[in-house]
Design a protein around this motif. Structure first.
Motif, mmCIF file in Angstrom:
data_model
loop_
_atom_site.group_PDB
_atom_site.id
_atom_site.type_symbol
_atom_site.label_atom_id
_atom_site.label_comp_id
_atom_site.label_asym_id
_atom_site.label_seq_id
_atom_site.Cartn_x
_atom_site.Cartn_y
_atom_site.Cartn_z
ATOM 1 N N ILE A 100 0.811 -1.216 0.000
ATOM 2 C CA ILE A 100 0.000 0.000 0.000
ATOM 3 C C ILE A 100 0.848 1.271 0.000
ATOM 4 O O ILE A 100 0.307 2.374 -0.131
ATOM 5 C CB ILE A 100 -0.953 0.040 1.215
ATOM 6 C CG1 ILE A 100 -0.172 0.042 2.533
ATOM 7 C CG2 ILE A 100 -1.928 -1.127 1.165
ATOM 8 C CD1 ILE A 100 -1.027 0.262 3.761
ATOM 9 N N ALA A 101 2.164 1.127 0.158
ATOM 10 C CA ALA A 101 3.032 2.297 0.289
ATOM 11 C C ALA A 101 2.884 3.314 -0.845
ATOM 12 O O ALA A 101 2.851 4.521 -0.586
ATOM 13 C CB ALA A 101 4.490 1.850 0.417
ATOM 14 N N PRO A 102 2.779 2.903 -2.121
ATOM 15 C CA PRO A 102 2.685 3.919 -3.176
ATOM 16 C C PRO A 102 1.321 4.606 -3.250
ATOM 17 O O PRO A 102 1.182 5.598 -3.971
ATOM 18 C CB PRO A 102 2.926 3.100 -4.469
ATOM 19 C CG PRO A 102 3.464 1.791 -4.028
ATOM 20 C CD PRO A 102 2.885 1.553 -2.685
ATOM 21 N N PHE A 103 0.332 4.099 -2.531
ATOM 22 C CA PHE A 103 -1.041 4.542 -2.756
ATOM 23 C C PHE A 103 -1.665 5.334 -1.611
ATOM 24 O O PHE A 103 -2.548 6.153 -1.851
ATOM 25 C CB PHE A 103 -1.938 3.319 -3.028
ATOM 26 C CG PHE A 103 -1.458 2.442 -4.142
ATOM 27 C CD1 PHE A 103 -1.646 2.809 -5.459
ATOM 28 C CD2 PHE A 103 -0.804 1.244 -3.871
ATOM 29 C CE1 PHE A 103 -1.199 2.003 -6.496
ATOM 30 C CE2 PHE A 103 -0.358 0.435 -4.893
ATOM 31 C CZ PHE A 103 -0.551 0.817 -6.213
ATOM 32 N N PHE A 104 -1.241 5.084 -0.362
ATOM 33 C CA PHE A 104 -2.061 5.568 0.754
ATOM 34 C C PHE A 104 -2.100 7.087 0.832
ATOM 35 O O PHE A 104 -3.139 7.668 1.166
ATOM 36 C CB PHE A 104 -1.606 4.945 2.070
ATOM 37 C CG PHE A 104 -0.398 5.570 2.707
ATOM 38 C CD1 PHE A 104 -0.538 6.522 3.701
ATOM 39 C CD2 PHE A 104 0.885 5.207 2.315
ATOM 40 C CE1 PHE A 104 0.569 7.102 4.298
ATOM 41 C CE2 PHE A 104 1.991 5.783 2.904
ATOM 42 C CZ PHE A 104 1.833 6.732 3.891
ATOM 43 N N LEU A 105 -1.007 7.773 0.505
ATOM 44 C CA LEU A 105 -1.023 9.234 0.558
ATOM 45 C C LEU A 105 -1.957 9.816 -0.496
ATOM 46 O O LEU A 105 -2.737 10.737 -0.233
ATOM 47 C CB LEU A 105 0.395 9.784 0.384
ATOM 48 C CG LEU A 105 1.299 9.725 1.610
ATOM 49 C CD1 LEU A 105 2.687 10.239 1.256
ATOM 50 C CD2 LEU A 105 0.720 10.524 2.757
ATOM 51 N N GLY A 106 -1.876 9.277 -1.712
ATOM 52 C CA GLY A 106 -2.773 9.743 -2.766
ATOM 53 C C GLY A 106 -4.230 9.464 -2.431
ATOM 54 O O GLY A 106 -5.109 10.288 -2.740
ATOM 55 N N ASN A 107 -4.475 8.331 -1.787
ATOM 56 C CA ASN A 107 -5.858 8.007 -1.416
ATOM 57 C C ASN A 107 -6.410 8.985 -0.380
ATOM 58 O O ASN A 107 -7.608 9.295 -0.383
ATOM 59 C CB ASN A 107 -5.924 6.578 -0.864
ATOM 60 C CG ASN A 107 -5.617 5.535 -1.924
ATOM 61 O OD1 ASN A 107 -5.687 5.809 -3.119
ATOM 62 N ND2 ASN A 107 -5.270 4.346 -1.499
ATOM 63 N N GLU A 108 -5.548 9.458 0.506
ATOM 64 C CA GLU A 108 -6.006 10.388 1.533
ATOM 65 C C GLU A 108 -6.410 11.741 0.948
ATOM 66 O O GLU A 108 -7.180 12.479 1.572
ATOM 67 C CB GLU A 108 -4.915 10.560 2.593
ATOM 68 C CG GLU A 108 -4.731 9.317 3.450
ATOM 69 C CD GLU A 108 -3.554 9.422 4.404
ATOM 70 O OE1 GLU A 108 -2.736 10.363 4.229
ATOM 71 O OE2 GLU A 108 -3.452 8.581 5.305
ATOM 72 N N VAL A 109 -5.884 12.058 -0.228
ATOM 73 C CA VAL A 109 -6.286 13.308 -0.894
ATOM 74 C C VAL A 109 -7.799 13.327 -1.121
ATOM 75 O O VAL A 109 -8.436 14.379 -1.038
ATOM 76 C CB VAL A 109 -5.526 13.465 -2.218
ATOM 77 C CG1 VAL A 109 -6.072 14.646 -3.030
ATOM 78 C CG2 VAL A 109 -4.037 13.663 -1.955
ATOM 79 N N TRP A 110 -8.364 12.150 -1.369
ATOM 80 C CA TRP A 110 -9.801 12.081 -1.641
ATOM 81 C C TRP A 110 -10.618 12.429 -0.396
ATOM 82 O O TRP A 110 -11.688 13.022 -0.504
ATOM 83 C CB TRP A 110 -10.163 10.688 -2.153
ATOM 84 C CG TRP A 110 -9.561 10.383 -3.487
ATOM 85 C CD1 TRP A 110 -8.249 10.103 -3.744
ATOM 86 C CD2 TRP A 110 -10.231 10.345 -4.746
ATOM 87 N NE1 TRP A 110 -8.070 9.888 -5.091
ATOM 88 C CE2 TRP A 110 -9.268 10.030 -5.726
ATOM 89 C CE3 TRP A 110 -11.552 10.530 -5.134
ATOM 90 C CZ2 TRP A 110 -9.577 9.906 -7.067
ATOM 91 C CZ3 TRP A 110 -11.876 10.401 -6.479
ATOM 92 C CH2 TRP A 110 -10.902 10.095 -7.432
ATOM 93 N N LEU A 111 -10.117 12.071 0.789
ATOM 94 C CA LEU A 111 -10.815 12.443 2.020
ATOM 95 C C LEU A 111 -10.726 13.952 2.256
ATOM 96 O O LEU A 111 -11.710 14.594 2.626
ATOM 97 C CB LEU A 111 -10.220 11.692 3.213
ATOM 98 C CG LEU A 111 -10.846 12.002 4.580
ATOM 99 C CD1 LEU A 111 -12.339 11.694 4.586
ATOM 100 C CD2 LEU A 111 -10.129 11.227 5.682
ATOM 101 N N VAL A 112 -9.535 14.506 2.036
ATOM 102 C CA VAL A 112 -9.366 15.958 2.189
ATOM 103 C C VAL A 112 -10.272 16.690 1.203
ATOM 104 O O VAL A 112 -10.916 17.690 1.551
ATOM 105 C CB VAL A 112 -7.890 16.343 1.976
ATOM 106 C CG1 VAL A 112 -7.720 17.856 2.014
ATOM 107 C CG2 VAL A 112 -7.003 15.683 3.035
ATOM 108 N N ALA A 113 -10.325 16.185 -0.039
ATOM 109 C CA ALA A 113 -11.183 16.821 -1.041
ATOM 110 C C ALA A 113 -12.653 16.708 -0.667
ATOM 111 O O ALA A 113 -13.422 17.660 -0.848
ATOM 112 C CB ALA A 113 -10.942 16.183 -2.413
ATOM 113 N N THR A 114 -13.053 15.567 -0.114
ATOM 114 C CA THR A 114 -14.447 15.408 0.324
ATOM 115 C C THR A 114 -14.796 16.412 1.409
ATOM 116 O O THR A 114 -15.859 17.049 1.370
ATOM 117 C CB THR A 114 -14.671 13.976 0.850
ATOM 118 O OG1 THR A 114 -14.383 13.035 -0.189
ATOM 119 C CG2 THR A 114 -16.116 13.788 1.304
ATOM 120 N N ALA A 115 -13.897 16.571 2.381
ATOM 121 C CA ALA A 115 -14.137 17.548 3.446
ATOM 122 C C ALA A 115 -14.201 18.962 2.884
ATOM 123 O O ALA A 115 -15.051 19.773 3.293
ATOM 124 C CB ALA A 115 -13.038 17.448 4.501
ATOM 125 N N GLY A 116 -13.329 19.275 1.922
ATOM 126 C CA GLY A 116 -13.348 20.598 1.308
ATOM 127 C C GLY A 116 -14.623 20.870 0.532
ATOM 128 O O GLY A 116 -15.188 21.975 0.601
#
Length: 250
Positions: free
Chosen positions: A44-60
């Motif tokens: 999951i190392a290459p993906f987890f940071l990029g995936n978290e962008v979606w949560l930040v974007a949802t909150a925004g």
């Protein structure tokens, strides 16, 4: 259009980040030695940071386009939102710190943080979604949260089966059953993805999706950025499409 933007980010987070959350939940089962756990985390190392962008974007998007809904969700689920944020910090701290110093105790402590944070994320998300879907709290919502957490775990196992090799792949592929060429693993991942999408859509149908007044200004900006986000996500998936062959930087 505002509803489409919110659904795109929220559902994208459930499917994409749901995989690395599920892998973290299953870390003790998948990785039974420090070396195995590091290899599982490499999945999951290459993906987890990029995936978290979606949560930040949802909150925004919630704050910018649906201020009333954002206020209701925050005040009605304040405890779970705080738990989600704490679990997020604990899980990410574990991922970043486990390999920074040598020593079995150090690594075991942060591996525990990864597991605890991943379960915290799954259960807090599950409580929020179950509360929206069922309209109740307490033990009934907790039962629904446990069901959703199990869904995250199976989703993560399917993703791990697509990324790992050898004995680790065999453990992760247990829910998929025996198959050749990874067909069962892809089928399980697709089914769990659809299940998470259905949960998200059903929850969305029960929410008061009344856009605020800033939509005409913000929506064009978000739509202009969407192609770059999708292209970056596709590039990461294409670059790291091969199975893990060893430990990563984490």
């Amino acid at each position: 259009m505002e509803i489409f933007v919110l659904a795109f980010f929220a559902l994208g987070y459930l499917v994409l980040a749901g995989a690395d959350i599920g892998v973290g939940m299953a870390l003790p089962y998948l990785g039974r030695t420090p070396g195995e756990r590091r290899e599982v985390i490499a999945a999951i190392a290459p993906f987890f940071l990029g995936n978290e962008v979606w949560l930040v974007a949802t909150a925004g998007v919630l704050a910018g386009l649906f201020p009333r809904l954002e206020s209701e969700l925050l005040h009605g689920n304040f405890t779970m939102v705080v738990a989600l944020l704490l679990a997020w910090v604990v899980r990410d701290a574990g991922l970043w710190l486990r390999g920074r110093l040598p020593g079995a105790r150090w690594q075991a402590f942060w591996d525990g943080a990864i597991v605890a944070g991943s379960w915290g994320l799954a259960l807090s998300l599950g409580m929020i979604l179950a509360g929206v879907l069922l309209g109740v709290g307490g033990p009934v919502a907790l039962l629904g949260a446990l069901v959703l957490a199990a869904l995250f775990a199976v989703h993560g196992l399917a993703f791990a089966a697509l990324r790992l090799q050898g004995a680790l792949r065999a453990r992760a592929a247990l829910p998929s059953g025996p198959s050749s060429g990874g067909a069962g693993e892809w089928r399980t991942y697709a089914l769990t993805s659809v299940a998470l999408l259905v949960v998200g859509v059903l929850a969305g149908l029960r929410l008061p999706l009344e856009p605020g007044t800033s939509g005409p200004l913000l929506v064009p900006v978000v739509l202009a950025l969407l192609p770059f986000l999708v292209a970056a996500q596709a590039w990461v998936w294409w670059t790291f499409r091969h199975r893990v062959s060893g430990p990563s930087y984490l």
